[in-house]
Structures are given as structure tokens and as C-alpha cells.
Design a protein around this motif. Structure first.
Motif, mmCIF file in Angstrom:
data_model
loop_
_atom_site.group_PDB
_atom_site.id
_atom_site.type_symbol
_atom_site.label_atom_id
_atom_site.label_comp_id
_atom_site.label_asym_id
_atom_site.label_seq_id
_atom_site.Cartn_x
_atom_site.Cartn_y
_atom_site.Cartn_z
ATOM 1 N N CYS A 116 0.857 -1.115 0.015
ATOM 2 C CA CYS A 116 -0.038 0.005 0.005
ATOM 3 C C CYS A 116 0.722 1.132 -0.083
ATOM 4 C CB CYS A 116 -1.147 -0.103 1.070
ATOM 5 S SG CYS A 116 -0.152 0.361 2.795
ATOM 6 N N CYS A 119 2.822 1.829 3.230
ATOM 7 C CA CYS A 119 3.875 1.019 3.444
ATOM 8 C C CYS A 119 4.992 1.305 2.507
ATOM 9 C CB CYS A 119 3.681 -0.459 3.472
ATOM 10 S SG CYS A 119 2.767 -1.285 4.732
ATOM 11 N N ASN A 137 4.746 -4.715 5.603
ATOM 12 C CA ASN A 137 3.251 -4.987 5.007
ATOM 13 C C ASN A 137 2.444 -4.151 6.297
ATOM 14 O OD1 ASN A 137 2.441 -7.199 7.028
ATOM 15 N ND2 ASN A 137 4.446 -7.789 6.258
ATOM 16 N N CYS A 138 1.305 -4.466 6.249
ATOM 17 C CA CYS A 138 0.220 -3.956 7.139
ATOM 18 C C CYS A 138 -0.956 -4.418 7.061
ATOM 19 C CB CYS A 138 0.251 -2.227 7.108
ATOM 20 S SG CYS A 138 -0.654 -1.333 5.782
ATOM 21 N N CYS A 141 -2.231 -4.105 3.414
ATOM 22 C CA CYS A 141 -1.659 -4.806 2.307
ATOM 23 C C CYS A 141 -0.732 -6.043 2.865
ATOM 24 C CB CYS A 141 -0.689 -3.878 1.596
ATOM 25 S SG CYS A 141 0.827 -3.404 2.395
ATOM 26 N N ARG A 179 -1.736 1.341 12.497
ATOM 27 C CA ARG A 179 -1.770 0.462 11.029
ATOM 28 C C ARG A 179 -1.504 -0.823 11.056
ATOM 29 N NH1 ARG A 179 1.643 2.928 7.900
ATOM 30 N NH2 ARG A 179 2.382 1.251 6.568
HETATM 31 ZN ZN ZN Z 1 0.604 -1.561 3.935
#
Ligand code: ZN
Ligand code: ZN
Ligand code: FE
Length: 748
Positions: A116, A119, A137-138, A141, A179
Motif C-alpha cells: 500500500c 507501507c 506490510n500492514c 497490504c 496501522r
Molecule cells: Zn501496507
């Protein structure tokens, strides 16, 4: 008591949400909404979906519910929201609870999601602790389907279980305001997976023209510099892939726009979180080597979708114009996803760049093309699978076993059709194993035990054999072209009788012949074959598919009989021709076919474009590429009671070739002829059956010159036209149709 609601009264509601709501950042999203509306309560994942209880004044509850219905995280798919009033409990704060284990029900597994924007910012910020970390990542995503081993989706049920989070990562993971709250693959350079070699090393290999096996989200890619013709040709030789196009990865949209024409819809497709390969019209004279997609007017391009990809393009050792990124597999075998399988690719690559995050489920890149501003999925895999197709009606648990080429299977439950990722051509043991492994995996994920299985009528298909071997299920044979149209109907929410135009290369007919140019009237319960392309003999089975000149000869003999102009086949080896002539004359080693694909092959050969192919659909693709714009003429044909007779067109094409008319004009006129055939056949079917909805399906409709003109012609003639979008028009989509037809048959 008055009838006015008392806004000071505290109420409590229980909300149950179903859809794709796990692994897409749904709980943090709910948490934020609860905070914004100052409500107390909790949110929890379970194997039945997401449950929420919220408590507060009526007006704030109302605004919370409204937010919940109108907003959602990027990849969430909300299918059902049930709200019930329950007694208030005097709760004071809002919390996220541990996932609840409930068995017997099912939740939908999210697909893998491209890095995303936030990120990417972390990744490019030198002050961030994830600067250039290839596994950033988060909750919005990162890997999902490829790393999930079981449901509910929690870290211990993923391949990330091997990486205990460091203090900082755990802090993020446990902080509802972060996040990365409950981002299951959360990691950092301290605690996360690591690359097997420095990125600079991989970049210098690529710059030297080497082929590098690079582990991605769903498997290994074979990568090389797409501007280095020698490197690309070496990869072709090793893969024994003469002409089949390679997909490339571009660093950014600007680069794609330099090589291709990119419409607004294409741009959206390229940049969406699913990040498929988009097939785009190619500009002439670019830095991309011609060896990437020989003889093609289009090229398949994707943008980076993991931080590792960004690192390859942007890291210090940097700047590639474009990289070839083709699936790491041996010819038609499944994509390699584990280090232990790398020896299978030993002859293909020079170097390896891998990492220690395991891939649980292998998934190839998806391929799309846009038409009329909508994405049309050509290969449904990473980013799409296993996101369900929503049906307009409830269904019994069913399985569609799929076809032989481009196999996918389809499981249904309630109002969902869940298609597997692209399994591949079921022509070898490895692919068959992949089929079974994915099927048992998905049955377990979704707690589906099919009551009925729909399969193709071709007795030799491995998917058919697999279906027939299944125990304790009802089995329903579904004709190939009926399955194509049923798939198109299901995806468009149609249930009534329609006209189905099903054009493709091969499908086993109820008369034992090979069908492929079919005009049906059908619903889910059955079909009537109203018209089909005139049968011609197909000489020598698979050889006839690989050698379009055989079909050219078959069509020419059909049109001319003994008065065949001899010079037409002068370029063909006389001995090979004599063998085929004998087969045709004596009807030995032949079947009859109404295949549209073979008709395109025949014309491609007749006009001198291609006599032999080295990948599926090559002659038809080249015939489409050859068709000139601005040609309005067409050739003759006749409709009889049962068939479409194209002998007049074949005779005219041969006359034009002998006159020296250019291939581009003939190719265009031929396409226009097929367009006219389709419109005329639909008109006749409308007159006889009183139907005006037309579904178009089958691999032939991946020909966009044809598709555009057919859609226009049919609409002008007053038809309502339905096309595929979420499900491939090719054989990758028939499993959906098989499942629906089988379930309907079982219901009766
Ligand atoms: Zn992300
Ligand atoms: Zn960490
Ligand atoms: Fe087909």
C-alpha cells in the motif's frame, strides 16, 4: 412516554458482518469508527465472519451503522450485515477481542494485496525502521492467501508463525490505533524474514544478462533484463518457449506509458491492489526487446507488488527499464514455490534470490485486459483468488471440476462461487497433484463438502476422471459450451433462457465430435444446439492443433473438393501433405469439428501467416494482430437449418490470396465475416425462440477485434449483450458454469 427517540438512552447492538472481512484491516477499521463515534463495546473475528457489539446513544449508533455500510477497507467485500438489539451492559471502552473458534461455518479468505501507499512510504523513508525492508506490510497490504494455513486468519495459522515478533513489532501488532494492529505478516528487519543475497548482488546478476530465479508472493519468477535481447532469447531457449509472450514488470506507470497505450481503465487495472498483468497495446520502437512478445501487437505488463520488487528497481544497484518476470516452472508444470523444488528449474536459471518466508499456497500472477472500461480477467489468480464471485441465488454445495487447459475448479456455498487460482494445463502428474492439493485445502478452509460435482464430458480429461473417482457425491456431466454460457450467466446474475454464443478451440460434444462454434439456447437446466459451424474433418488429433496447415487443407478440400488450387499448399512437405490428404479422404484418424479456433487457424495458414504453432492460440492471435483497421468488407456464408456454412468465404479468401491481396485486408474481412455470422445467427435464434439476451463466452472472445465488433453489431440489432468480467471467457471460467448446472440438476 413520547414517541420521540430519547437520544440520551443508551442502547447496545450486535452486528454480524459476512464477506471478505478478515485480513483486510477490518477490525482496526471498526475500531476507528467506534472511536470516532465515541461508542463502547468490542469487535471480534470468528470463523463465521466479524462480530461487533456497540453501545451508546441512539444517534451515535446510527451514525456508526451508516459509516459501516458506506465505508470499508480497500479490499473488504461486505456481503451481509445483520443487526440485532441486545440489552446494554454499561460498557465503557471499545476493545478488540481474540478470535473465536467456531467450527462448521465458513469465512472468506482474502487474496494477496500489493504494497500500500503508506507501507511504500515507510519503505522509502531513510529515517523509518523499515527503510528498504523487503517484507514491509500492514493490515491493508501484504501476503494473505499464499501464507494462510488455516482459518481463522491469525498469525499462528500462517507461515509467519516461524518469526516471533520483536518488541516494537509486537507493540504495533497489539496497538488498536496502529496501522499494523493484528497485521498477521507484520515484520521488520530485526525479526522478519530475510533475503538470501544482498539486493545489489541480484541487481548486478540481472545487469550482466543473467536469468535470476526470484521468490515472490506466490512462487518463483524467472527474471531477466527485458531490454537485453540476448538475455531474453537465452531464457526462451532454456524454457523451450519459442514465441509465447513473456510478461514484464515496469518500475512505474510512467515507464509503462512510454511503451504502451494506457487507457484510464488500464491505468486503474495496473495500479489496483490486485496488481495483475495487464495486456496493453504496444507502441512501436521501444527499449523493450522484441524477443519479449514476438509477433504480438500487445504486451503483458505489471507494476511492482511487493517491497522486494520495489527494491529490485529502486535499490542502490538500481534502475532497470523493465524486467521479464515469467512464472518459474518447467513448460506446463505448476509454478515452483519452495526451495526444495528449485532443482526442477536448474537448467533455466543462473542465480537465485530467495528468502525464508514460506509460501503455503502457490499462486501465479493474474492476467487481465480491459474492454468497455471494465477489467476482463483472462487468468484469475494472485490478487483475485480466492475472492468469491457473488451469485444472485443461493446454491447447494457443489464442485465444478473445470476443464483440461487453464484449469481452475469452483466450489459453491450459499451465495458464493469460490474459484481456485489458475491450476494450469492438466496434462501432467505435477499439475494434477496441484489440483488435488488445492482442492482439499479449499474444502477445508471453507468447510465445504460438495454434494454434487459437475464435470466435462471429455472422457480423457484428468479433471473429468478426478470427478468420476469422487465418492459419495452426485455426478453431473456438463457439456463444455453449455458450461461456458452458464458461467457467463451466473456471473451476470441471469437465470432465464438466453442465446449463448460459445466460440473456442475444443469442447467435447454430445455426439462425440469436437465442438467449438456453437449457438445455443440454454438455461442452467439444459441447452439446445441451434446452430453450429459446419463440421470439417480434423486430421490427426493434437497434430491438427499444432499445425494449422492441416486445418487449411481440410477447409480447402471442403470448399473446393477435387478442384482445389494445387499451388495453395506448395510450401508444405509433399509427403506430410499426402498423409493428411489420405486421412481426410478416408476419414481415418479424424474426428469432425465445428471448432472456431480451428477455423481461425485454417485462415491464418491459408493467407500465409502461420503453418505451425508453438503455443496455444498462436495462429488466431497472429490473425487478429494482422487484421487492418478501416476494412468494412466481408465474405459470404450461408445458414442452413443446423449449420453455418463458410465455404463461400473460404473460396473468396483463396481467390484473394491468388490475386495477391494483402494479408491484413483478408484478415480483417474474415473477422468481419465472423461478426456477421454471429449477428445473423443470433437474429435467427431470436426469431425462432423469442429471446433477446445474448451471452458471449469461449476463448475466441479474447480476440478484441472480434469482440468489439460483435458487441456493437448485436446491440445495433437490438440485443442485450452479456460478457465475462470477473471470470475468464476461456476454459479458466467453465468450472463456475459446471458447478451451477450440476447444482441445478441435483435440485430437480
Ligand atoms: Zn501496507
Ligand atoms: Zn520486528
Ligand atoms: Fe472452451
Amino acid at each position: 412516554m413520547g414517541s420521540e427517540p430519547n437520544h440520551a438512552t443508551v442502547l447496545r447492538k450486535r452486528i454480524h458482518i459476512q464477506g471478505v472481512v478478515q485480513g483486510v484491516g477490518f477490525r482496526p477499521f471498526v475500531y476507528e469508527l467506534a472511536m470516532a463515534n465515541r461508542l463502547a463495546g468490542w469487535v471480534r473475528n470468528s470463523s463465521e465472519g466479524v462480530f461487533i457489539e456497540v453501545e451508546g446513544p441512539a444517534d451515535r449508533l446510527e451514525s456508526f451503522e451508516e459509516d459501516l455500510r458506506n465505508r470499508r477497507p480497500v479490499l473488504a467485500q461486505v456481503d451481509r450485515v445483520q443487526v440485532t438489539d441486545i440489552p446494554q451492559q454499561g460498557a465503557r471502552d471499545f476493545v478488540i477481542l481474540e478470535s473465536a473458534q467456531v467450527t462448521g461455518e465458513f469465512v472468506l479468505v482474502p487474496p494477496d494485496i500489493a504494497t500500500c501507499a503508506e507501507c511504500y512510504e515507510d519503505f522509502t523513508d531513510p529515517a523509518n525502521r523499515r527503510y528498504q525492508h523487503p517484507f514491509t506490510n500492514c493490515t491493508n497490504c501484504g501476503p494473505r492467501y499464499t501464507i494462510i494455513r488455516d482459518i481463522p486468519y491469525d498469525r499462528p495459522a500462517t507461515t509467519m508463525v516461524e518469526f516471533p515478533m520483536c518488541r516494537e513489532c509486537r507493540g504495533e501488532y497489539e496497538n488498536p490505533a496502529d496501522r499494523r494492529f493484528h497485521a498477521q505478516p507484520n515484520a521488520c528487519p530485526q525479526c522478519g524474514p530475510a533475503l538470501s543475497a544482498p539486493i545489489e548482488q541480484a541487481q548486478s546478476w540481472l545487469r550482466e544478462g543473467k536469468v535470476v530465479a526470484i521468490k515472490g508472493l506466490g512462487g518463483f519468477h524467472l527474471a531477466c533484463d527485458a531490454t537485453n535481447g540476448e538475455a531474453v532469447r537465452r531464457l526462451r531457449e532454456r524454457k523451450r518457449r519459442s514465441d509465447k509472450p513473456f510478461a514484464i514488470m515496469a518500475p512505474d506507470l510512467g515507464a509503462v506509458e512510454r511503451w504502451c497505450e494506457v487507457s484510464p481503465a488500464d491505468r486503474e487495472a495496473l495500479e489496483c491492489p490486485r496488481r495483475p498483468i495487464a495486456i496493453l497495446p504496444r507502441r512501436p520502437g521501444t527499449v523493450i526487446s522484441d524477443a519479449v512478445a514476438p509477433g504480438n501487437k500487445t504486451i503483458g505488463v505489471m507494476l511492482p507488488y511487493t517491497p522486494l520488487h520495489h527494491l529490485l528497481f529502486e535499490g542502490a544497484g538500481g534502475r532497470f527499464e523493465a524486467l521479464v518476470m515469467t512464472s518459474g516452472n518447467v513448460s506446463e508444470e505448476p509454478i515452483v514455490s519452495r526451495e526444495e523444488e528449485l532443482p526442477r528449474l536448474a537448467s533455466l536459471y543462473d542465480e537465485v534470490l530467495t528468502h525464508n518466508r514460506k509460501i503455503h499456497t502457490r499462486v501465479d500472477d493474474s492476467v487481465v485486459r480491459t474492454f468497455e472500461r471494465e477489467v476482463r480477467v483472462v487468468r484469475r489468480s494472485r490478487g483475485y483468488a480466492p475472492q468469491p464471485v457473488r451469485l444472485a441465488f443461493e446454491m447447494a454445495p457443489a464442485l465444478g471440476a473445470g476443464g483440461e487447459l487453464k484449469n481452475t475448479f469452483c466450489l459453491t456455498k450459499q451465495r458464493y462461487a469460490i474459484l481456485s487460482q489458475h491450476i494450469g494445463d492438466l496434462e501432467n502428474l505435477e499439475t494434477l497433484e496441484f489440483f488435488h492439493e488445492t482442492l482439499s485445502h479449499m474444502k477445508r478452509f471453507y468447510r465445504i463438502e460438495p454434494e454434487v460435482v459437475g464435470y466435462d464430458l471429455h472422457p480423457g480429461y484428468l479433471s473429468t476422471r478426478a470427478a468420476l473417482e469422487m465418492q459419495g457425491v452426485q455426478k453431473v456431466g456438463v457439456q463444455h459450451h453449455h458450461a461456458h454460457i452458464a458461467s457467463c450467466m451466473a456471473e451476470n446474475g441471469l437465470r432465464e433462457r438466453v442465446i449463448g454464443v460459445s466460440l473456442d478451440g475444443t469442447g467435447y460434444g454430445t455426439d462425440g465430435q469436437i465442438w467449438g462454434g456453437e449457438f445455443l439456447v440454454c438455461d442452467f437446466l439444459g441447452f439446445e444446439r441451434c446452430l453450429h459451424f459446419r463440421y470439417v474433418p480434423l486430421a490427426g488429433g493434437d497434430a491438427a492443433v499444432r499445425e494449422p496447415w492441416r486445418m487449411a487443407l481440410s477447409y480447402a478440400r471442403d470448399a473446393f473438393g477435387q478442384s482445389l488450387p494445387e499451388q495453395l499448399f506448395e510450401r508444405i512437405d509433399p509427403r506430410r501433405r499426402a498423409i493428411v490428404e489420405a486421412m481426410l479422404a478416408r476419414r481415418v484418424n479424424t474426428v469432425l469439428t465445428s471448432s472456431c479456433g480451428r477455423l481461425f487457424d485454417a485462415v491464418a495458414s491459408l493467407i500465409g501467416l502461420r503453418d505451425e504453432t508453438n503455443y496455444e492460440g498462436q495462429a488466431a492471435i497472429e490473425l487478429e494482430a494482422a487484421a487492418e483497421d478501416g476494412v468494412e468488407s466481408r465474405y459470404g456464408f450461408e445458414l442452413s437449418d443446423a449449420d453455418v456454412d463458410l465455404r463461400p468465404a473460404i473460396a473468396e479468401i483463396v481467390a484473394e490470396v491468388r490475386k495477391g491481396t494483402g494479408a491484413g485486408k483478408i484478415a480483417a474481412s474474415f473477422h468481419n465475416t465472423v461478426v456477421a455470422v454471429i449477428v445473423e445467427a443470433c437474429r435467427r435464434t431470436r426469431d425462432s425462440h423469442g429471446l433477446k439476451k445474448v451471452c458471449l463466452s469461449g476463448g475466441t472472445f479474447q480476440n478484441f477485434y472480434l469482440l468489439g465488433r460483435v458487441v456493437e453489431g448485436l446491440r445495433q440489432a437490438g440485443f442485450e449483450v452479456y460478457l465475462h468480467s470477473q471470470v475468464p471467457a476461456n476454459d479458466g471460467g467453465i468450472a463456475l458454469g459446471q458447478a451451477v448446472v450440476a447444482a441445478e440438476a441435483a435440485r430437480r
